[in-house]
Design a protein around this motif. Structure first.
Motif, mmCIF file in Angstrom:
data_model
loop_
_atom_site.group_PDB
_atom_site.id
_atom_site.type_symbol
_atom_site.label_atom_id
_atom_site.label_comp_id
_atom_site.label_asym_id
_atom_site.label_seq_id
_atom_site.Cartn_x
_atom_site.Cartn_y
_atom_site.Cartn_z
ATOM 1 N N LEU A 282 45.648 51.704 54.844
ATOM 2 C CA LEU A 282 44.718 51.343 53.763
ATOM 3 C C LEU A 282 45.133 49.992 53.196
ATOM 4 O O LEU A 282 46.288 49.801 52.815
ATOM 5 C CB LEU A 282 44.763 52.373 52.624
ATOM 6 N N PHE A 283 44.197 49.074 53.157
ATOM 7 C CA PHE A 283 44.413 47.816 52.448
ATOM 8 C C PHE A 283 43.620 47.873 51.142
ATOM 9 O O PHE A 283 42.453 48.279 51.129
ATOM 10 C CB PHE A 283 43.953 46.624 53.289
ATOM 11 N N ILE A 284 44.254 47.481 50.060
ATOM 12 C CA ILE A 284 43.633 47.571 48.723
ATOM 13 C C ILE A 284 43.729 46.201 48.049
ATOM 14 O O ILE A 284 44.791 45.557 48.083
ATOM 15 C CB ILE A 284 44.349 48.618 47.844
ATOM 16 N N ASP A 285 42.619 45.787 47.441
ATOM 17 C CA ASP A 285 42.600 44.495 46.752
ATOM 18 C C ASP A 285 41.924 44.678 45.388
ATOM 19 O O ASP A 285 40.903 45.380 45.275
ATOM 20 C CB ASP A 285 41.833 43.466 47.583
ATOM 21 N N VAL A 286 42.499 44.060 44.360
ATOM 22 C CA VAL A 286 41.909 44.131 43.011
ATOM 23 C C VAL A 286 40.757 43.124 42.951
ATOM 24 O O VAL A 286 40.940 41.929 43.223
ATOM 25 C CB VAL A 286 42.957 43.808 41.930
ATOM 26 N N ASP A 287 39.575 43.611 42.582
ATOM 27 C CA ASP A 287 38.377 42.765 42.595
ATOM 28 C C ASP A 287 38.427 41.690 41.510
ATOM 29 O O ASP A 287 38.731 41.986 40.343
ATOM 30 C CB ASP A 287 37.128 43.630 42.384
ATOM 31 N N HIS A 288 38.138 40.448 41.933
ATOM 32 C CA HIS A 288 38.020 39.301 41.014
ATOM 33 C C HIS A 288 39.250 39.190 40.103
ATOM 34 O O HIS A 288 39.140 38.953 38.891
ATOM 35 C CB HIS A 288 36.739 39.418 40.170
ATOM 36 N N PHE A 289 40.418 39.336 40.714
ATOM 37 C CA PHE A 289 41.652 39.315 39.914
ATOM 38 C C PHE A 289 41.953 37.906 39.397
ATOM 39 O O PHE A 289 42.510 37.748 38.313
ATOM 40 C CB PHE A 289 42.831 39.839 40.740
ATOM 41 N N LYS A 290 41.568 36.870 40.148
ATOM 42 C CA LYS A 290 41.799 35.502 39.676
ATOM 43 C C LYS A 290 41.041 35.260 38.375
ATOM 44 O O LYS A 290 41.564 34.636 37.442
ATOM 45 C CB LYS A 290 41.350 34.505 40.741
ATOM 46 N N ASN A 291 39.827 35.772 38.303
ATOM 47 C CA ASN A 291 39.050 35.631 37.063
ATOM 48 C C ASN A 291 39.753 36.348 35.900
ATOM 49 O O ASN A 291 39.750 35.866 34.767
ATOM 50 C CB ASN A 291 37.647 36.225 37.256
ATOM 51 N N TYR A 292 40.360 37.521 36.230
ATOM 52 C CA TYR A 292 41.062 38.273 35.186
ATOM 53 C C TYR A 292 42.250 37.456 34.669
ATOM 54 O O TYR A 292 42.464 37.351 33.451
ATOM 55 C CB TYR A 292 41.554 39.616 35.747
ATOM 56 N N ASN A 293 43.029 36.903 35.579
ATOM 57 C CA ASN A 293 44.196 36.106 35.187
ATOM 58 C C ASN A 293 43.790 34.894 34.352
ATOM 59 O O ASN A 293 44.419 34.570 33.341
ATOM 60 C CB ASN A 293 44.948 35.623 36.430
ATOM 61 N N ASP A 294 42.743 34.225 34.798
ATOM 62 C CA ASP A 294 42.294 33.018 34.091
ATOM 63 C C ASP A 294 41.824 33.347 32.679
ATOM 64 O O ASP A 294 42.036 32.552 31.749
ATOM 65 C CB ASP A 294 41.163 32.332 34.868
ATOM 66 N N PHE A 295 41.210 34.506 32.519
ATOM 67 C CA PHE A 295 40.626 34.852 31.216
ATOM 68 C C PHE A 295 41.648 35.521 30.281
ATOM 69 O O PHE A 295 41.739 35.191 29.099
ATOM 70 C CB PHE A 295 39.423 35.790 31.418
ATOM 71 N N TYR A 296 42.435 36.451 30.806
ATOM 72 C CA TYR A 296 43.363 37.221 29.966
ATOM 73 C C TYR A 296 44.800 36.688 29.964
ATOM 74 O O TYR A 296 45.598 37.060 29.101
ATOM 75 C CB TYR A 296 43.398 38.683 30.426
ATOM 76 N N GLU A 329 47.229 42.399 46.341
ATOM 77 C CA GLU A 329 46.950 43.269 47.484
ATOM 78 C C GLU A 329 48.051 44.326 47.653
ATOM 79 O O GLU A 329 49.242 44.028 47.494
ATOM 80 C CB GLU A 329 46.841 42.460 48.781
ATOM 81 N N PHE A 330 47.610 45.542 47.979
ATOM 82 C CA PHE A 330 48.525 46.652 48.256
ATOM 83 C C PHE A 330 48.161 47.251 49.603
ATOM 84 O O PHE A 330 47.016 47.130 50.062
ATOM 85 C CB PHE A 330 48.416 47.731 47.173
ATOM 86 N N VAL A 331 49.133 47.904 50.217
ATOM 87 C CA VAL A 331 48.885 48.570 51.500
ATOM 88 C C VAL A 331 49.505 49.957 51.451
ATOM 89 O O VAL A 331 50.578 50.154 50.885
ATOM 90 C CB VAL A 331 49.459 47.745 52.671
ATOM 91 N N VAL A 332 48.785 50.924 52.031
ATOM 92 C CA VAL A 332 49.246 52.306 52.054
ATOM 93 C C VAL A 332 49.257 52.789 53.494
ATOM 94 O O VAL A 332 48.287 52.574 54.238
ATOM 95 C CB VAL A 332 48.333 53.228 51.203
ATOM 96 N N HIS A 368 34.929 46.782 33.959
ATOM 97 C CA HIS A 368 36.362 47.098 33.959
ATOM 98 C C HIS A 368 36.939 46.817 35.347
ATOM 99 O O HIS A 368 36.206 46.540 36.300
ATOM 100 C CB HIS A 368 36.613 48.545 33.538
ATOM 101 N N VAL A 369 38.246 46.859 35.448
ATOM 102 C CA VAL A 369 38.933 46.520 36.701
ATOM 103 C C VAL A 369 38.565 47.519 37.789
ATOM 104 O O VAL A 369 38.609 48.738 37.582
ATOM 105 C CB VAL A 369 40.466 46.498 36.500
ATOM 106 N N THR A 370 38.207 47.006 38.972
ATOM 107 C CA THR A 370 37.884 47.844 40.135
ATOM 108 C C THR A 370 38.683 47.359 41.341
ATOM 109 O O THR A 370 39.287 46.282 41.311
ATOM 110 C CB THR A 370 36.384 47.784 40.460
ATOM 111 N N ILE A 371 38.630 48.152 42.412
ATOM 112 C CA ILE A 371 39.328 47.777 43.640
ATOM 113 C C ILE A 371 38.407 47.943 44.837
ATOM 114 O O ILE A 371 37.443 48.701 44.800
ATOM 115 C CB ILE A 371 40.594 48.630 43.856
ATOM 116 N N SER A 372 38.766 47.215 45.895
ATOM 117 C CA SER A 372 38.096 47.370 47.191
ATOM 118 C C SER A 372 39.129 47.903 48.172
ATOM 119 O O SER A 372 40.301 47.496 48.136
ATOM 120 C CB SER A 372 37.550 46.039 47.686
ATOM 121 N N LEU A 373 38.709 48.818 49.036
ATOM 122 C CA LEU A 373 39.629 49.436 49.993
ATOM 123 C C LEU A 373 39.094 49.322 51.410
ATOM 124 O O LEU A 373 37.891 49.546 51.642
ATOM 125 C CB LEU A 373 39.839 50.923 49.673
#
Length: 418
Positions: A282-296, A329-332, A368-373
């Motif tokens: 499983l590959f997991i990625d946090v959606d639009h995380f760059k936008n989150y970092n830039d804003f928060y 990114e995370f991997v399971v 809110h924060v979501t992920i893609s798998l």
């Protein structure tokens, strides 16, 4: 943080031990703090008991040889007119010595008696001095009385060396035995040289005390150096363990890092090929995380990454493996898991992250924060580990292409066809 507390405590303990070592070099034989002093004498008694147990048969042999040498010698020097009386006393002296040594062995050998070893040692010495004094001072042959002085001296010195009892306690026991011996001989009107016997009894007791104090001073220094070495070993072990942990885990998320993932992938991959079992990736990625970092801000971003890593770890099975692959990114790895099982685990992870409802004002797919798998399943097909990871990464890329915030399964067969 616990390892840091343990490390700080050990460093503190080591400094205290080193202070005691310095003080011991200046004031030889100085007593330790109460707790350490108790530990030292407990260890001393244990060592004495161990030595008595281990060298018992050697002691029996030595005592037998000495008996075989002493009895014939006594036979030749005893006055003929008092032969029976004096020879019986000599034999009783040998038996009495053997009984005393057996008593010490019994208290060193049997668990029920061990707690009373020190008291038994002092009593044995007390009894040995009094009984041997009476047996030898009541003979008529002068040579035997002179021999008795050497025997009493040996009893005192050996009692300090063999028993491991505190020198002061043995000194009190020895002096009491000397006083009782003198009073007993006076009361029984036994003829003996008071000055000579008094010098032998008290002199031997004090000599044994002095020798014991010197030996204890050396043992104290050995004890402190042993404690320091033990603490240093524990500190080294903590450092080694922590370095190993840091080399295997991601510092931010506390889960496994890319290096450990590569090692675990090798293991699971070979296991899957050898046993012909499934291995899901499983590959997991946090959606639009760059936008989150830039804003928060990056601090908030790090908090989100840590929270997601912990959530993923709690959502998978104990047999599964999770690592931070890089950035967001995370991997399971899911050993012995088919496509249906992998999708079920991916759904658990997806739902667990969704339930967190971490606000994400700049997300393009949710508030809110979501992920893609991305999922793929290896079934011992003829492809390398690198190719397996590429297919799993393609599955994640496809999930992003389709709009993110979803799970996409990519079979190895379809990936090859494509």
């Amino acid at each position: 943080m616990e390892y840091k507390y343990n490390l700080a405590k050990l460093q503190y303990d080591k400094e205290k031990i080193e202070e005691l070592i310095t003080r011991q070099t200046r004031r030889v034989g100085e007593m330790f703090p109460k707790k350490l002093e108790t530990q030292f004498w407990t260890l001393n008694l244990d060592r004495a008991q161990t030595n008595i147990r281990h060298f018992f048969w050697m002691g029996v042999l030595i005592y037998f040889v000495l008996t075989m040498l002493i009895i014939p010698g006594d036979y030749w020097i005893i006055d003929q007119q008092h032969f029976v009386h004096d020879f019986i006393h000599c034999l009783l002296g040998q038996l009495n010595g053997a009984l005393c040594l057996l008593t010490l062995y019994a208290f060193a050998r049997y668990e029920r008696l061990k707690p009373y070893f020190s008291h038994a040692s002092m009593f044995v010495v007390f009894w040995a001095v009094i009984s041997m004094s009476w047996l030898t001072m009541t003979v008529y042959t002068e040579a035997l009385k002179h021999q008795a002085m050497m025997i009493l001296c040996m009893i005192y010195i050996l009692s300090y060396i063999l028993t491991g009892v505190k020198p002061v306690q043995m000194l009190m026991s020895g002096l009491l035995a000397a006083v009782v011996t003198m009073l007993m001989l006076f009361s029984l009107e036994v003829k003996f040289d008071v000055m000579v016997l008094g010098r032998v009894l008290i002199g031997s007791c004090v000599l044994g005390f002095a020798i014991s104090k010197m030996l204890c001073a050396r043992e104290r220094m050995i004890f402190l150096n042993m404690l320091r070495a033990d603490i240093s070993e524990k500190i080294h072990r903590i450092h080694t363990t922590e370095l190993l942990h840091l080399s295997q885990h991601d510092e931010l998320t506390k889960i496994s890092n890319r290096r450990t993932f590569d090692e675990m992938l090798d293991t699971f991959y070979e296991q899957s090929r050898r046993n012909n079992t499934s291995l899901a990736v499983l590959f997991i990625d946090v959606d639009h995380f760059k936008n989150y970092n830039d804003f928060y801000g990056h601090q908030k971003g790090d908090d989100v990454i840590s929270t997601i890593a912990k959530t993923i770890k709690n959502a998978i099975r104990h047999m599964d493996f999770v690592a931070r692959y890089g950035g967001e990114e995370f991997v399971v790895l899911l050993p012995e898991t088919d496509a249906h099982g992998a999708y079920a685990v991916a759904s658990n992870i997806y739902k667990a992250i969704d339930r967190l409802e971490i606000p994400h004002a700049k997300s393009l797919v949710s508030n809110h924060v979501t992920i893609s798998l991305g999922i793929t399943v290896y079934r011992a097909e003829m492809l390398t580990k690198e190719e397996l990871l590429t297919i799993a990464d393609q599955a994640l890329y496809r999930a992003k292409q389709l709009g993110r915030n979803q799970i996409y399964y990519q079979s190895i067969r379809s990936a090859h066809v494509a």
